[in-house]
Design an enzyme around this catalytic site. Structure first.
Site, PDB file in Angstrom:
ATOM      1  CB  SER A  14      -0.898   0.019   1.246  1.00 22.91           C
ATOM      2  OG  SER A  14      -1.529   1.273   1.383  1.00 22.91           O
ATOM      3  CB  SER A  16      -1.901   4.208   3.019  1.00 24.57           C
ATOM      4  OG  SER A  16      -3.028   3.999   2.199  1.00 24.57           O
ATOM      5  CE  LYS A  59     -12.580   0.464   1.384  1.00 19.81           C
ATOM      6  NZ  LYS A  59     -12.638   1.186   0.093  1.00 19.81           N
ATOM      7  CG  ASN A  80     -12.698   5.327   3.510  1.00 21.19           C
ATOM      8  OD1 ASN A  80     -13.456   6.037   4.174  1.00 21.19           O
ATOM      9  ND2 ASN A  80     -11.892   5.831   2.588  1.00 21.19           N
ATOM     10  CG  ASP A  96     -13.293   4.936  -0.396  1.00 21.64           C
ATOM     11  OD1 ASP A  96     -12.212   5.433  -0.779  1.00 21.64           O
ATOM     12  OD2 ASP A  96     -13.381   3.812   0.109  1.00 21.64           O
ATOM     13  N   GLY A 136     -18.866  -4.225  -3.798  1.00 20.88           N
ATOM     14  CA  GLY A 136     -18.236  -4.376  -2.492  1.00 20.88           C
ATOM     15  C   GLY A 136     -18.088  -3.028  -1.814  1.00 20.88           C
ATOM     16  CG  ASN A 158     -21.376  -7.905  -7.194  1.00 21.84           C
ATOM     17  OD1 ASN A 158     -20.363  -7.206  -7.063  1.00 21.84           O
ATOM     18  ND2 ASN A 158     -21.585  -8.985  -6.465  1.00 21.84           N
ATOM     19  NE  ARG A 159     -17.450 -13.404 -11.374  1.00 26.58           N
ATOM     20  CZ  ARG A 159     -17.352 -13.496 -12.702  1.00 26.58           C
ATOM     21  NH1 ARG A 159     -18.211 -14.246 -13.373  1.00 26.58           N
ATOM     22  NH2 ARG A 159     -16.407 -12.841 -13.343  1.00 26.58           N
ATOM     23  CB  THR A 160     -22.748 -12.397  -5.672  1.00 28.42           C
ATOM     24  OG1 THR A 160     -21.608 -13.254  -5.732  1.00 28.42           O
ATOM     25  CG2 THR A 160     -23.792 -13.009  -4.767  1.00 28.42           C
TER      26      THR A 160
END
Length: 278
Positions: A14, A16, A59, A80, A96, A136, A158-160
């Site tokens: 990261s 950050s 998150k 976040n 975000d 997500g 989304n896939r789900t």
């Protein structure tokens, strides 16, 4: 001395810490709290840190662990940021949301869209379609920004499909008096290629490429399509930048960081140093 950090899993690379160090010239400590057990990471935060950023996959855990949530966190249904308040309670917040909003408005401004005239900009977006790929933690913030900005149609992909359905239901409840449920559509990931070309904005929130990207590469694109990709470390849509208006995830991480760091410290970060660090 106040300590800050980032909670996540697999975050050894990261940027950050580098970004935070640049923001305040190394004045504060900023650590990576890396692991797979959120409860253990949260306990470490409570014992040693004043505020932390939170990234995937925690998150949702973050907002559930906090004592209270900001309007932005409630809107996104994810957090976040975790901020200790006077008295020891913890606030869940979400920068975000603002990071996406600022990144989009900046891109439109560069494209000579008048973002300062609120009514004209609202009319402009009312005729646009936003495709949100991935629902997500990052996708929730991206979708929340798109809904709040006023895109005429939002497509949640989304896939789900259950995640997309839950997110639509959340927005319909949150904006019960202002949002027409018909303005939010759901789509399977398999339709990414066709919907990509018909959207005015695509926000890609998946952490890795998917097979359906090959369908996009076959399509004819244009600079009229704005594409914001959350993944700034290993982007998979950057190669399309000559065929659309591509917005790097570095814009997102930078803009959300400016918001978060000021909340954390109460001091304005050195934005130019942050840009150089990125």
């Amino acid at each position: 001395m106040k300590k800050f950090g980032l909670i996540g899993s697999g975050i050894s690379e990261s940027r950050s810490p580098q970004l935070f160090k640049a923001a305040y010239n190394g004045k504060y400590a900023y650590d990576l709290l890396d692991g797979e057990d959120f409860k253990a990471l949260f306990a470490k935060f409570m014992a040693e840190y004043s505020c932390v950023n939170v990234t995937a996959p925690f998150k949702l855990d973050a907002i559930q662990a906090a004592d209270q949530a900001s309007d932005a966190a409630q809107l996104c249904g994810a957090a976040n940021m975790l901020v200790k308040l006077p008295g020891g309670k913890v606030l869940a917040d979400n920068s975000d949301f603002e990071g996406v909003t600022i990144s989009l408005m900046s891109a439109y401004a560069v494209a000579d869209v008048d973002v300062d005239d609120e009514d004209a900009f609202a009319d402009y977006l009312a005729g646009k379609t936003a495709l949100i790929v991935g629902c997500g933690g990052a996708g929730k913030a991206a979708a929340a920004a798109a809904v709040s900005l006023g895109y005429g149609k939002i497509i949640l992909m989304n896939r789900t499909m259950e995640k997309a359905e839950d997110l639509k239901e959340h927005f319909c409840e949150f904006f019960a008096d202002d949002l027409d449920p018909d303005d939010i559509e759901l789509a399977p990931l398999g339709s990414l290629g066709s919907l990509f070309t018909s959207a005015d904005l695509v926000i890609y929130n998946l952490p890795c490429p998917v097979d359906e990207i090959k369908d996009i590469k076959k399509e004819e694109l244009s600079k009229e399509i704005f594409v914001l990709e959350a993944n700034y470390k290993t982007p998979c849509l950057e190669e399309l930048k000559d065929r659309c208006t591509y917005i790097s995830g570095l814009n997102w991480i930078y803009n959300q960081a400016v918001v978060a760091y000021e909340v954390f410290t109460g001091a304005q970060p050195d934005e130019e140093a942050m840009k150089q660090a990125l």
